[in-house]
Design a protein around this motif. Sequence first.
Motif, PDB file in Angstrom:
ATOM      1  N   LEU A  34      -6.182  -1.239   3.657  1.00 23.01           N
ATOM      2  CA  LEU A  34      -4.952  -1.973   3.368  1.00 23.01           C
ATOM      3  C   LEU A  34      -4.771  -3.114   4.356  1.00 23.01           C
ATOM      4  N   ARG A  35      -5.238  -2.892   5.563  1.00 20.99           N
ATOM      5  CA  ARG A  35      -5.198  -3.972   6.539  1.00 20.99           C
ATOM      6  C   ARG A  35      -6.106  -5.096   6.068  1.00 20.99           C
ATOM      7  N   ALA A  50      -2.146  -6.167   3.039  1.00 22.73           N
ATOM      8  CA  ALA A  50      -0.977  -5.650   2.325  1.00 22.73           C
ATOM      9  C   ALA A  50       0.270  -5.988   3.119  1.00 22.73           C
ATOM     10  N   TYR A  60      -1.784  -2.475  12.645  1.00 26.97           N
ATOM     11  CA  TYR A  60      -1.357  -3.146  11.419  1.00 26.97           C
ATOM     12  C   TYR A  60      -0.026  -3.869  11.627  1.00 26.97           C
ATOM     13  N   ILE A  92       0.549   5.366   0.360  1.00 26.31           N
ATOM     14  CA  ILE A  92      -0.354   6.459   0.692  1.00 26.31           C
ATOM     15  C   ILE A  92       0.354   7.791   0.470  1.00 26.31           C
ATOM     16  N   LEU A 149      -1.670   2.283  12.734  1.00 30.09           N
ATOM     17  CA  LEU A 149      -0.516   1.630  12.146  1.00 30.09           C
ATOM     18  C   LEU A 149       0.057   0.552  13.063  1.00 30.09           C
ATOM     19  N   TYR A 172      -7.975   4.443   4.661  1.00 30.77           N
ATOM     20  CA  TYR A 172      -7.134   3.696   3.738  1.00 30.77           C
ATOM     21  C   TYR A 172      -6.310   2.650   4.467  1.00 30.77           C
ATOM     22  N   ILE A 173      -5.809   3.024   5.620  1.00 30.09           N
ATOM     23  CA  ILE A 173      -5.010   2.051   6.363  1.00 30.09           C
ATOM     24  C   ILE A 173      -5.884   0.848   6.716  1.00 30.09           C
ATOM     25  N   ILE A 176       3.017  -0.964   4.198  1.00 31.18           N
ATOM     26  CA  ILE A 176       2.397   0.316   3.884  1.00 31.18           C
ATOM     27  C   ILE A 176       3.482   1.378   3.828  1.00 31.18           C
ATOM     28  N   VAL A 180       5.821  -1.049   7.975  1.00 31.79           N
ATOM     29  CA  VAL A 180       5.527   0.349   7.645  1.00 31.79           C
ATOM     30  C   VAL A 180       6.829   1.086   7.369  1.00 31.79           C
ATOM     31  N   GLU A 198      -7.053   9.032   5.563  1.00 32.44           N
ATOM     32  CA  GLU A 198      -5.830   8.272   5.831  1.00 32.44           C
ATOM     33  C   GLU A 198      -6.144   7.040   6.670  1.00 32.44           C
ATOM     34  N   GLY A 211       0.829  -1.202   0.000  1.00 32.54           N
ATOM     35  CA  GLY A 211       0.000   0.000   0.000  1.00 32.54           C
ATOM     36  C   GLY A 211       0.862   1.249   0.000  1.00 32.54           C
TER      37      GLY A 211
END
Lengths: 352, 352
Positions: A122-123, A127, A153, A76, A150, A118-119, A130, A160, A115, A74
């Motif tokens: 993506l979780r 993904a 995640y 961003i 995050l 989106y996270i 990120i 990340v 934001e 992902g």
Amino acid sequence: MTEDERTPGRPHVTLQDVARRAGVSLATASRVLNGTTQVRADLRERVLAASGELAYTPNAHAQALAGSSSMAIGVICHDVSDPYFASIARGVMRTAAEHGLMVMLASTFRDPAREIEYIAMLRAQRARAILLIGSGFEDRDWERSMGAELEHYQRAGGRVAVVSRHRTLKADAVLPQNREGAAELARTLVGLGHRDFAVLTGPRLLTTVADRLGGFADALAEAGIELPEDRVIEAGFTRDGGYAAAERLLNGGDLPTCVFAVTDVMAIGALAAFRDHGVDVPGQVSLAGFDDIPIVRDLTPPLTTVALPLDLMGERVMELAVREPASRRSRVERIKGEVVLRSSTAAPRQRR
Amino acid sequence: MTEDERTPGRPHVTLQDVARRAGVSLATASRVLNGTTQVRADLRERVLAASGELAYTPNAHAQALAGSSSMAIGVICHDVSDPYFASIARGVMRTAAEHGLMVMLASTFRDPAREIEYIAMLRAQRARAILLIGSGFEDRDWERSMGAELEHYQRAGGRVAVVSRHRTLKADAVLPQNREGAAELARTLVGLGHRDFAVLTGPRLLTTVADRLGGFADALAEAGIELPEDRVIEAGFTRDGGYAAAERLLNGGDLPTCVFAVTDVMAIGALAAFRDHGVDVPGQVSLAGFDDIPIVRDLTPPLTTVALPLDLMGERVMELAVREPASRRSRVERIKGEVVLRSSTAAPRQRR
DNA sequence: CTGAAAGCGCTTACAG
DNA sequence: CTGAAAGCGCTTACAG
């Protein structure tokens, strides 16, 4: 591939179809196709042939579900159409391709809600990593919610990595040396003879803005030059923000001899404003930016700036995300900016 | 969420965990969370509460596998850092966000092998639709292999939509009116008094190049003006290509009074070449581009061009891909370009 | 309205 | 080396 070569009623050829045609078990077909274990040569051949004949494409969702591995990264950013991001993205995309990874892209337009959302997406996509491209916020609330999202995640195994400073995010980072670059630029401009400066900035809550402004002001201070608060003009972190900031400067009375816009994108707007108001650059005022996005070479005059290897930064952040860390500590890659003097800056006219 | 609230050994909270905590069946939990069927209010509450408390995130792969629906859209472009694509991408991203879709992005750098490979990857991802942004090729082989790959995808239920003409691809399309726009530009420039033209182009195999060059030349012919073959200079479809083409023109002897670069990006390169060689625009030569990417307003001089609503085109192509077609016929959305006169063009000097 | 169960298409221990 | 089987985490007819 014709209709009757696959299981009726199913739109896709499955591994099962391949295995059947090759006369082997599902397991064997799977092993041939992702080459973990050894498989007898003749079976191997038959599976490969069957797969080719049926134009088999594995179902990535089934693979991800069974093996809990995803090939998606992902990314961003704030705005896909910002040339700063576009240049970094080039390196990101190239590196992703080299690793056989897919990039899921998201534009947030600096909307915190987006934001977070989106996270979460993506979780959901599981993904593998990120990437956050672009400035963080010097803001407790924003940081707290992003950080929580995050970490969540990361606890589930996600990686990340970021480009630019994010105060407390526990992540691998590619850090452009914004303070140092801006300071070096200030020293260079002072060396040209300038004593009277203005800075056009985006919101100071952005770490990138804070660092560049801080580095610039500190270097001036060291040279005994003051940067009065009314010479720091805050506006949108965009081309139009640069334009507006320059206009405010023009309306503010006497011009400085030199203007620093904290990004090239803002400098482009400032240059346009100066042109529209008949102010000659660098004749009446020198102008410098930061980033060295490709287009600034083609402006008239070409822009003095602090060059960052944007493409390379994209490559690096992707590699940080992909390579396993040796230890549990976050890795940091510092990227030095290099002052590039072009014709938008000159010695001030009435020096002395 | 703490470790002991989810099934031990699993990194993610599952629907099962939510159902258990809410004291309902898997099916009920699922129904609450994606709201298809009615569920009794109190159960509904409990599931929602449990989901929130556990910070449940559905596994998109499991959802895709079970429901055979994917929220991913594949977007294939030539180069993410090209401002033409970047502007279109802005509209694409916004529209994707509005529909809750994820964008999987791919840069091919016009490498056919990579294009095919990406389509295969997107097929594996069961992407709901594939968007091809950018010119097609007037090339039988390329077309055949792309066509086969895409049809394969379409037969399995995938949707395909393109920006720009692709000769035989059976797909919904957003078609900038390249011929008409270039013709209109030619007429306008002739109206300014120009009779002596050159065109800087990318590879003529690109449909966009062929259409713009063709439209321009035809309109000139209608005005009784010839465009000799040696006035058509072919180079890379990039800024550097534009630079190189302009240099070749400069070395070729007498200058035309007006130069048309088939894209703004090439025009930017041409403008730089003219500047570097001391050729004044529009004093010695007028220059026009095509697309109206945002930056050309900020060049010196600002560029005359044919404006395309790039952001809108991105929106439209995404909507074509998302909306169910009423019939089986491909839908076509024509986008008109508008000639915008700026200071890079003027009447020729020694007219008459 | 609700639940037990089948099934989506793979991968990977586990036996042989 | 190979195969039968369990399991990944969901959705959705199918009964109740």
